[in-house]
Write an enzyme that holds these catalytic residues in place. Structure first.
Site, PDB file in Angstrom:
ATOM      1  N   LYS A 141      18.218  24.423   3.688  1.00 14.67           N
ATOM      2  CA  LYS A 141      17.830  25.840   3.593  1.00 14.67           C
ATOM      3  C   LYS A 141      16.960  26.232   4.794  1.00 14.67           C
ATOM      4  O   LYS A 141      16.400  25.362   5.473  1.00 14.67           O
ATOM      5  CB  LYS A 141      17.062  26.066   2.289  1.00 14.67           C
ATOM      6  CG  LYS A 141      15.748  25.299   2.186  1.00 14.67           C
ATOM      7  CD  LYS A 141      15.200  25.338   0.755  1.00 14.67           C
ATOM      8  CE  LYS A 141      13.890  24.561   0.641  1.00 14.67           C
ATOM      9  NZ  LYS A 141      13.520  24.312  -0.769  1.00 14.67           N
ATOM     10  N   ARG A 151       8.244  27.912 -11.890  1.00 12.80           N
ATOM     11  CA  ARG A 151       8.775  28.763 -10.832  1.00 12.80           C
ATOM     12  C   ARG A 151      10.151  29.274 -11.261  1.00 12.80           C
ATOM     13  O   ARG A 151      10.302  30.439 -11.566  1.00 12.80           O
ATOM     14  CB  ARG A 151       8.835  27.925  -9.539  1.00 12.80           C
ATOM     15  CG  ARG A 151       9.032  28.728  -8.305  1.00 12.80           C
ATOM     16  CD  ARG A 151       8.902  27.874  -7.060  1.00 12.80           C
ATOM     17  NE  ARG A 151      10.046  26.987  -6.850  1.00 12.80           N
ATOM     18  CZ  ARG A 151      10.246  26.282  -5.738  1.00 12.80           C
ATOM     19  NH1 ARG A 151       9.365  26.330  -4.752  1.00 12.80           N
ATOM     20  NH2 ARG A 151      11.299  25.523  -5.615  1.00 12.80           N
ATOM     21  N   TYR A 178      -5.410  40.881  23.796  1.00 15.56           N
ATOM     22  CA  TYR A 178      -5.574  42.085  22.982  1.00 15.56           C
ATOM     23  C   TYR A 178      -6.894  42.095  22.225  1.00 15.56           C
ATOM     24  O   TYR A 178      -7.362  41.046  21.774  1.00 15.56           O
ATOM     25  CB  TYR A 178      -4.436  42.176  21.956  1.00 15.56           C
ATOM     26  CG  TYR A 178      -3.118  42.632  22.530  1.00 15.56           C
ATOM     27  CD1 TYR A 178      -3.022  43.738  23.377  1.00 15.56           C
ATOM     28  CD2 TYR A 178      -1.948  41.955  22.198  1.00 15.56           C
ATOM     29  CE1 TYR A 178      -1.807  44.148  23.878  1.00 15.56           C
ATOM     30  CE2 TYR A 178      -0.717  42.368  22.690  1.00 15.56           C
ATOM     31  CZ  TYR A 178      -0.650  43.469  23.526  1.00 15.56           C
ATOM     32  OH  TYR A 178       0.554  43.877  24.012  1.00 15.56           O
ATOM     33  N   MET A 226       2.751  38.963  20.570  1.00 14.63           N
ATOM     34  CA  MET A 226       4.108  38.819  20.037  1.00 14.63           C
ATOM     35  C   MET A 226       4.908  37.800  20.848  1.00 14.63           C
ATOM     36  O   MET A 226       5.611  36.960  20.296  1.00 14.63           O
ATOM     37  CB  MET A 226       4.819  40.176  20.037  1.00 14.63           C
ATOM     38  CG  MET A 226       6.135  40.127  19.272  1.00 14.63           C
ATOM     39  SD  MET A 226       7.045  41.678  19.338  1.00 14.63           S
ATOM     40  CE  MET A 226       5.961  42.768  18.461  1.00 14.63           C
TER      41      MET A 226
HETATM   42  C1  LIG Z   1      13.130  22.891  -0.927  1.00 16.51           C
HETATM   43  C2  LIG Z   1      13.504  22.098  -2.119  1.00 16.51           C
HETATM   44  C3  LIG Z   1      13.667  20.691  -2.026  1.00 16.51           C
HETATM   45  C4  LIG Z   1      13.309  19.891  -0.804  1.00 16.51           C
HETATM   46  O1  LIG Z   1      11.947  19.487  -0.857  1.00 16.51           O
HETATM   47  P1  LIG Z   1      11.306  18.567   0.274  1.00 16.51           P
HETATM   48  O2  LIG Z   1       9.887  18.420  -0.146  1.00 16.51           O
HETATM   49  O3  LIG Z   1      11.447  19.325   1.551  1.00 16.51           O
HETATM   50  O4  LIG Z   1      12.077  17.286   0.298  1.00 16.51           O
HETATM   51  C5  LIG Z   1      14.164  20.031  -3.141  1.00 16.51           C
HETATM   52  N1  LIG Z   1      14.453  20.707  -4.282  1.00 16.51           N
HETATM   53  C6  LIG Z   1      14.261  22.043  -4.403  1.00 16.51           C
HETATM   54  C7  LIG Z   1      14.571  22.701  -5.700  1.00 16.51           C
HETATM   55  C8  LIG Z   1      13.769  22.780  -3.333  1.00 16.51           C
HETATM   56  O5  LIG Z   1      13.555  24.095  -3.469  1.00 16.51           O
END
Ligand SMILES: *Cc1c(COP(=O)(O)O)cnc(C)c1O
Length: 368
Positions: A38, A136, A264, A313
């Site tokens: 991701k 979550r 700045y 920036m």
């Molecule tokens: C991002 C994520 C991971 C990866 O976690 P790491 O600590 O980067 O290995 C695994 N499971 C879920 C559900 C995540 O959102």
């Protein structure tokens, strides 16, 4: 490697392979490996990273959002892709791209079944997520009967895995809490699979889970940060190699007289004669304003040069009074030493945030 002549993020694919193999060496041969790619593979490049890992026979990928999964399909990724946080508006596109949704509440279970049925799917793979303490995303334990009832009503979907996520797997002071999450997961999945009549894959471990809770690897593990070279502890970091090195270059050197200001808002005022270097990297590249005013630093010819004044920036100014350097010289922002974790600490944040912030305008270069 030639010296950087502009801001670049160098990505060392051999280091990625090393990290993958190190993490895999912690698993039983039968445990599957899901690579979390991701957020552009944690700020590197999801397509290149996923292609490389696919060639190394990784079992699964995960992304957060549907559009990230579609991009991987367009890049030629054929392995299964779990979408961790999909929204109903994208379900048709998700199915069209053979992406597999994490189903985390009854609303989206219902809507996914509806759309999968409309799309004439049978046994479409879905992943049921349970909340075991992170609070979550995920169903709660008392929703099992409900899920089963909905599934029994439809042939459109089939559960490929049941999973949960650990809240503090890197923090050994929270071991009791984590073990409780793992035990809760076991009890939920036992009840669930008994009612279901077949056994989906089970998974709960992220990177620190892999390293700290070998008894909880179940059928698959999900690793992100470890692949990119961070183990969330000094001890584990020793065995991993950061894959990304952020480099830049000195655009201009200035001599600043005592009493003059830099940048700045005149946020920095010199109390002595000073030499500064201006670098082509700023908050739009991912070096946030929290690194300004003496907190963060870069490395020039092996020496630390603190960021002075406010981060702009497209630029930062660093103090090079005591460094012999010239316009055009290479600058290291983070890499193998100092690492992104070290730099992140200067602004009270974590490697995850710094590396995923490196913006898309920074050119990526791949080292084989
Ligand atoms: C991002 C994520 C991971 C990866 O976690 P790491 O600590 O980067 O290995 C695994 N499971 C879920 C559900 C995540 O959102």
């Amino acid at each position: 490697m030639p010296k950087a002549q502009e801001t670049v993020l160098e990505i060392d694919l051999k280091a990625l392979q090393h990290n993958f193999e190190h993490l895999k060496s912690k698993l039983k041969a039968s445990t599957k490996f899901l690579a979390v790619v991701k957020a552009f593979a944690y700020g590197s490049d999801a397509n290149e990273i996923a292609k490389y890992l696919q060639n190394l026979n990784v079992d699964y990928f995960a992304v957060a959002y549907t559009n990230e999964g579609i991009a991987l399909r367009e890049a030629g990724i054929t392995q299964p892709i779990l979408v961790l946080h999909p929204q109903t508006v994208n379900f048709k596109a998700l199915i069209a791209n053979c992406l597999e949704p994490s189903i985390y509440n009854s609303k989206i279970l219902k809507e996914f079944i509806t759309i999968a049925s409309e799309e004439k799917q049978t046994d479409y793979p879905i992943h049921i997520k349970f909340n075991t303490g992170l609070n979550r995303l995920g169903f709660s334990e008392d929703e099992v009967d409900n899920i089963i009832a909905k599934l029994n009503d439809s042939k459109a979907v089939k559960i490929k895995s049941i999973f949960s996520h650990l809240a503090a797997s890197e923090d050994l002071d929270e071991k009791k809490f984590t073990i409780n999450q793992i035990e809760t997961f076991k009890s939920i999945t036992e009840n669930f699979t008994t009612q279901l009549g077949y056994k989906p894959m089970l998974h709960i471990c992220n990177t620190s889970g892999i390293l700290n809770y070998p008894e909880a690897h179940f059928d698959m593990v999900r690793s992100g940060i470890g692949l990119y070279g961070f183990g969330n502890s000094e001890k584990e970091n020793q065995y991993l190699k950061p894959i990304a090195t952020l480099k830049t270059v000195i655009s201009q050197i200035h001599t600043i007289k005592k009493g003059n200001s830099v940048g700045y808002n005149r946020a920095f005022k010199s109390d002595a004669l000073l030499k500064t270097a201006t670098l082509p990297i700023g908050h739009a590249d991912g070096i946030g304003r929290q690194y300004g005013n003496g907190k963060g630093f870069v490395t020039i010819h092996g020496q630390k040069a603190p960021i002075i004044g406010n981060v702009c920036m497209d630029m930062i100014m660093v103090d090079v009074t005591n460094i012999t350097c010239n316009e055009g010289d290479e600058v290291i922002v983070f890499g193998k030493n100092p690492t992104a974790e070290h730099l992140a600490e200067t602004a009270n944040t974590i490697s995850y945030e710094l590396i995923t912030s490196i913006s898309q305008r920074v050119k990526r270069i791949f080292l084989e």
